[in-house]
Design an enzyme around this catalytic site. Structure first.
Site, mmCIF file in Angstrom:
data_model
loop_
_atom_site.group_PDB
_atom_site.id
_atom_site.type_symbol
_atom_site.label_atom_id
_atom_site.label_comp_id
_atom_site.label_asym_id
_atom_site.label_seq_id
_atom_site.Cartn_x
_atom_site.Cartn_y
_atom_site.Cartn_z
ATOM 1 N N SER A 117 6.158 2.857 -7.775
ATOM 2 C CA SER A 117 4.816 2.721 -7.215
ATOM 3 C C SER A 117 3.765 3.447 -8.033
ATOM 4 C CB SER A 117 4.778 3.320 -5.807
ATOM 5 O OG SER A 117 5.553 2.565 -4.923
ATOM 6 N N HIS A 138 5.896 -4.259 -10.614
ATOM 7 C CA HIS A 138 5.538 -3.660 -9.331
ATOM 8 C C HIS A 138 5.162 -4.723 -8.301
ATOM 9 C CE1 HIS A 138 2.764 -0.813 -6.878
ATOM 10 N NE2 HIS A 138 3.993 -0.782 -6.416
ATOM 11 N N GLU A 150 2.118 -6.245 -10.394
ATOM 12 C CA GLU A 150 1.512 -5.515 -11.514
ATOM 13 C C GLU A 150 2.577 -5.389 -12.608
ATOM 14 O OE1 GLU A 150 -1.743 -2.536 -9.403
ATOM 15 O OE2 GLU A 150 0.330 -1.868 -9.487
ATOM 16 N N ASN A 188 -2.299 1.131 -6.115
ATOM 17 C CA ASN A 188 -1.986 2.381 -5.405
ATOM 18 C C ASN A 188 -2.968 3.507 -5.703
ATOM 19 O OD1 ASN A 188 0.082 1.278 -4.000
ATOM 20 N ND2 ASN A 188 1.688 1.956 -5.400
HETATM 21 N N1 CAA Z 1 8.908 -10.093 5.530
HETATM 22 C C1 CAA Z 1 8.690 -11.413 5.387
HETATM 23 N N2 CAA Z 1 7.638 -12.052 5.931
HETATM 24 C C2 CAA Z 1 6.801 -11.328 6.683
HETATM 25 C C3 CAA Z 1 6.969 -9.944 6.894
HETATM 26 C C4 CAA Z 1 8.090 -9.334 6.287
HETATM 27 N N3 CAA Z 1 8.345 -8.018 6.404
HETATM 28 N N4 CAA Z 1 5.966 -9.495 7.686
HETATM 29 C C5 CAA Z 1 5.199 -10.561 7.962
HETATM 30 N N5 CAA Z 1 5.696 -11.656 7.363
HETATM 31 C C6 CAA Z 1 5.140 -13.014 7.401
HETATM 32 C C7 CAA Z 1 5.269 -13.606 8.786
HETATM 33 O O1 CAA Z 1 6.514 -14.240 8.944
HETATM 34 C C8 CAA Z 1 4.115 -14.575 8.797
HETATM 35 O O2 CAA Z 1 4.512 -15.740 8.102
HETATM 36 P P1 CAA Z 1 3.871 -17.196 8.417
HETATM 37 O O3 CAA Z 1 2.457 -17.154 7.908
HETATM 38 O O4 CAA Z 1 4.740 -18.106 7.622
HETATM 39 O O5 CAA Z 1 3.955 -17.387 9.881
HETATM 40 C C9 CAA Z 1 3.028 -13.894 7.956
HETATM 41 O O6 CAA Z 1 3.730 -12.938 7.146
HETATM 42 C C10 CAA Z 1 2.018 -13.175 8.825
HETATM 43 O O7 CAA Z 1 2.731 -12.268 9.656
HETATM 44 P P2 CAA Z 1 2.355 -11.924 11.163
HETATM 45 O O8 CAA Z 1 1.594 -13.070 11.770
HETATM 46 O O9 CAA Z 1 3.589 -11.444 11.872
HETATM 47 O O10 CAA Z 1 1.455 -10.616 11.050
HETATM 48 P P3 CAA Z 1 0.110 -10.378 10.293
HETATM 49 O O11 CAA Z 1 -0.771 -11.584 10.274
HETATM 50 O O12 CAA Z 1 -0.391 -9.110 10.836
HETATM 51 O O13 CAA Z 1 0.563 -10.140 8.788
HETATM 52 C C11 CAA Z 1 1.072 -8.647 7.053
HETATM 53 C C12 CAA Z 1 1.448 -9.136 8.429
HETATM 54 C C13 CAA Z 1 1.261 -9.780 6.036
HETATM 55 C C14 CAA Z 1 1.999 -7.496 6.711
HETATM 56 C C15 CAA Z 1 -0.420 -8.203 7.079
HETATM 57 O O14 CAA Z 1 -0.593 -7.261 8.090
HETATM 58 C C16 CAA Z 1 -0.886 -7.609 5.776
HETATM 59 O O15 CAA Z 1 -1.201 -8.303 4.815
HETATM 60 N N6 CAA Z 1 -0.942 -6.265 5.735
HETATM 61 C C17 CAA Z 1 -1.315 -5.532 4.513
HETATM 62 C C18 CAA Z 1 -0.135 -5.478 3.577
HETATM 63 C C19 CAA Z 1 -0.430 -4.674 2.352
HETATM 64 O O16 CAA Z 1 -1.528 -4.204 2.100
HETATM 65 N N7 CAA Z 1 0.600 -4.496 1.529
HETATM 66 C C20 CAA Z 1 0.534 -3.667 0.329
HETATM 67 C C21 CAA Z 1 1.093 -2.286 0.617
HETATM 68 S S1 CAA Z 1 1.019 -1.217 -0.815
HETATM 69 C C22 CAA Z 1 2.374 -1.648 -1.711
HETATM 70 O O17 CAA Z 1 3.181 -2.449 -1.328
HETATM 71 C C23 CAA Z 1 2.555 -0.957 -3.038
HETATM 72 C C24 CAA Z 1 3.278 0.310 -3.033
HETATM 73 O O18 CAA Z 1 3.792 0.680 -4.102
HETATM 74 C C25 CAA Z 1 3.312 1.217 -1.866
HETATM 75 P P1 NAD Z 2 13.690 2.463 0.695
HETATM 76 O O1 NAD Z 2 13.856 3.877 1.079
HETATM 77 O O2 NAD Z 2 13.402 1.445 1.743
HETATM 78 O O3 NAD Z 2 14.986 1.950 -0.108
HETATM 79 C C1 NAD Z 2 15.524 2.623 -1.213
HETATM 80 C C2 NAD Z 2 16.977 2.215 -1.348
HETATM 81 O O4 NAD Z 2 17.485 2.732 -2.586
HETATM 82 C C3 NAD Z 2 17.888 2.796 -0.239
HETATM 83 O O5 NAD Z 2 18.604 1.741 0.355
HETATM 84 C C4 NAD Z 2 18.802 3.759 -0.981
HETATM 85 O O6 NAD Z 2 20.111 3.781 -0.449
HETATM 86 C C5 NAD Z 2 18.802 3.167 -2.383
HETATM 87 N N1 NAD Z 2 19.137 4.117 -3.429
HETATM 88 C C6 NAD Z 2 18.707 5.394 -3.574
HETATM 89 N N2 NAD Z 2 19.228 5.941 -4.679
HETATM 90 C C7 NAD Z 2 19.990 4.975 -5.265
HETATM 91 C C8 NAD Z 2 20.791 4.908 -6.437
HETATM 92 N N3 NAD Z 2 20.907 5.962 -7.227
HETATM 93 N N4 NAD Z 2 21.431 3.743 -6.738
HETATM 94 C C9 NAD Z 2 21.324 2.677 -5.909
HETATM 95 N N5 NAD Z 2 20.589 2.675 -4.776
HETATM 96 C C10 NAD Z 2 19.929 3.802 -4.467
HETATM 97 O O7 NAD Z 2 12.550 2.453 -0.437
HETATM 98 P P2 NAD Z 2 11.508 1.300 -0.791
HETATM 99 O O8 NAD Z 2 10.327 1.437 0.078
HETATM 100 O O9 NAD Z 2 12.223 -0.003 -0.884
HETATM 101 O O10 NAD Z 2 11.048 1.769 -2.246
HETATM 102 C C11 NAD Z 2 11.849 1.564 -3.370
HETATM 103 C C12 NAD Z 2 10.973 1.686 -4.618
HETATM 104 O O11 NAD Z 2 9.925 0.701 -4.559
HETATM 105 C C13 NAD Z 2 10.281 3.040 -4.781
HETATM 106 O O12 NAD Z 2 10.160 3.336 -6.137
HETATM 107 C C14 NAD Z 2 8.920 2.769 -4.155
HETATM 108 O O13 NAD Z 2 7.924 3.653 -4.625
HETATM 109 C C15 NAD Z 2 8.664 1.352 -4.633
HETATM 110 N N6 NAD Z 2 7.722 0.557 -3.829
HETATM 111 C C16 NAD Z 2 7.689 0.710 -2.477
HETATM 112 C C17 NAD Z 2 6.797 -0.070 -1.740
HETATM 113 C C18 NAD Z 2 6.726 0.033 -0.246
HETATM 114 O O14 NAD Z 2 5.741 -0.454 0.339
HETATM 115 N N7 NAD Z 2 7.695 0.626 0.430
HETATM 116 C C19 NAD Z 2 5.979 -1.000 -2.390
HETATM 117 C C20 NAD Z 2 6.082 -1.151 -3.782
HETATM 118 C C21 NAD Z 2 6.942 -0.345 -4.499
#
Ligand code: CAA
Ligand code: NAD
Length: 280
Positions: A117, A138, A150, A188
């Protein structure tokens, strides 16, 4: 590119495996924990069954996709693959150790991609003897829904590696964007400080969790509020990203919110643990 290992079967790994198999690739979903691969596969089955119920997929297609996914706890099976996408814990030392192991196991043509991330791809790449074949790929959560990938280029990545990964992202129905290495990349760097700021608002008692999220949904048109988004991402992942931003830049604007740290210490990691800013 025929066979892909997705290492880590958690929130992201299961989604990446689903997207890769849906695009027709043969996938090996691997995790250290047997229960994680079982759970990861179950999540994919559930997602595909939901798509069948909604008429977006037929039963035959569902079976075809599931048949493309094998599960394992043996990292040594990376010897079979053309690409590994690692989606394990967001910790640079663990990622470097695992990439160094994969470097020893994989054939020489195999590309090693990290779904990190925020961490340095250059540093992760340097743990291997093939830094020109290491790249950031990513994905965003939930992977089956989010269109962006990304593509992060570390210092030594080759043009060929970048092109292969961008092409793969497109085959998986995603839109790739080019990013030069920088902590948190594009999304992020912007998104996670917003979640951190929402945690500060909550900690300071400025408003309730519900009202903070309602405000951002109705006032900024976000699909979900920042606290619910933190719970979706995982509060441990959010904290790790804030720590990377803070440690890499030394800029106090990225200091992690103490409430975020406290939640993680308590094991309240969000949706995946049943409790975070909200209870599930
Ligand atoms: N897996 C698969 N499909 C999913 C899902 C999941 N976990 N969650 C929701 N969906 C699907 C649903 O099945 C639904 O599909 P259809 O359009 O085919 O019916 C669709 O997504 C919409 O879902 P819902 O109606 O249940 O709920 P919603 O309209 O509130 O949408 C959401 C859910 C798509 C998660 C929406 O809330 C959203 O876009 N949220 C923001 C998500 C976001 O910003 N993500 C980025 C996070 S940062 C990141 O990922 C990077 C990192 O490194 C941390
Ligand atoms: P998670 O905690 O849901 O899953 C991580 C998995 O990795 C676990 O099942 C764990 O058992 C496994 N694991 C840990 N060490 C391991 C190893 N040495 N070998 C094999 N498996 C191992 O975490 P997550 O949210 O899926 O995040 C995974 C990666 O993706 C991280 O680098 C996170 O920053 C990145 N990421 C997360 C998100 C998010 O929204 N959660 C979005 C984009 C990127």
């Amino acid at each position: 590119m025929r066979k892909i290992m997705v290492l880590g079967a958690g929130t992201m790994g299961s989604g990446i495996a689903q997207a890769a198999a849906t695009a027709g690739f043969s996938v090996l979903l691997c995790d250290v924990a047997e229960e994680a691969v079982v759970h990861g596969f179950h999540v994919i089955e559930k997602n595909l069954s939901n798509a069948v119920k909604k008429g977006k997929l037929d039963e035959y297609e569902k079976k075809r996709i599931l048949a493309l996914i094998a599960t394992t706890t043996e990292k040594s099976r990376a010897v079979e693959v053309d690409l590994v996408i690692e989606a394990i814990v967001e910790n640079i030392d663990v990622k470097k150790k695992v990439l160094a192991e994969l470097d020893e196991i994989c054939p020489s043509h195999t590309i090693l991609a990290s779904n990190t991330s925020a961490l340095s791809i250059t540093e992760i790449a340097r743990a291997t003897k093939r830094p020109h074949q290491v790249i950031g790929m990513h994905f965003f959560n939930p992977v089956p829904v989010m269109k962006l990938v990304e593509v992060i280029r570390g210092e030594d990545a080759s043009d060929e590696t970048v092109e292969v990964i961008k092409e793969l992202a497109e085959k998986m129905g995603k839109q790739p964007v080019d990013v030069k290495e920088a902590p948190g990349f594009i999304v992020n760097r912007i998104l996670i400080p917003m979640i951190n700021e929402a945690a500060f608002l909550l900690m300071e008692g400025v408003s309730s969790a519900d009202d903070i999220d309602t405000a951002m949904k109705l006032g900024a048109n976000h699909p979900i509020g920042p606290l619910a988004l933190g719970d979706l991402v995982g509060l441990d992942v959010c904290l790790a990203i804030m720590e990377t931003l803070y440690n890499e830049t030394g800029d106090s604007k990225y200091r992690p919110c103490p409430l975020l740290r406290k939640k993680v210490r308590a094991g309240h990691l969000g949706r995946k643990s049943g409790q975070g800013f909200f209870v599930y």
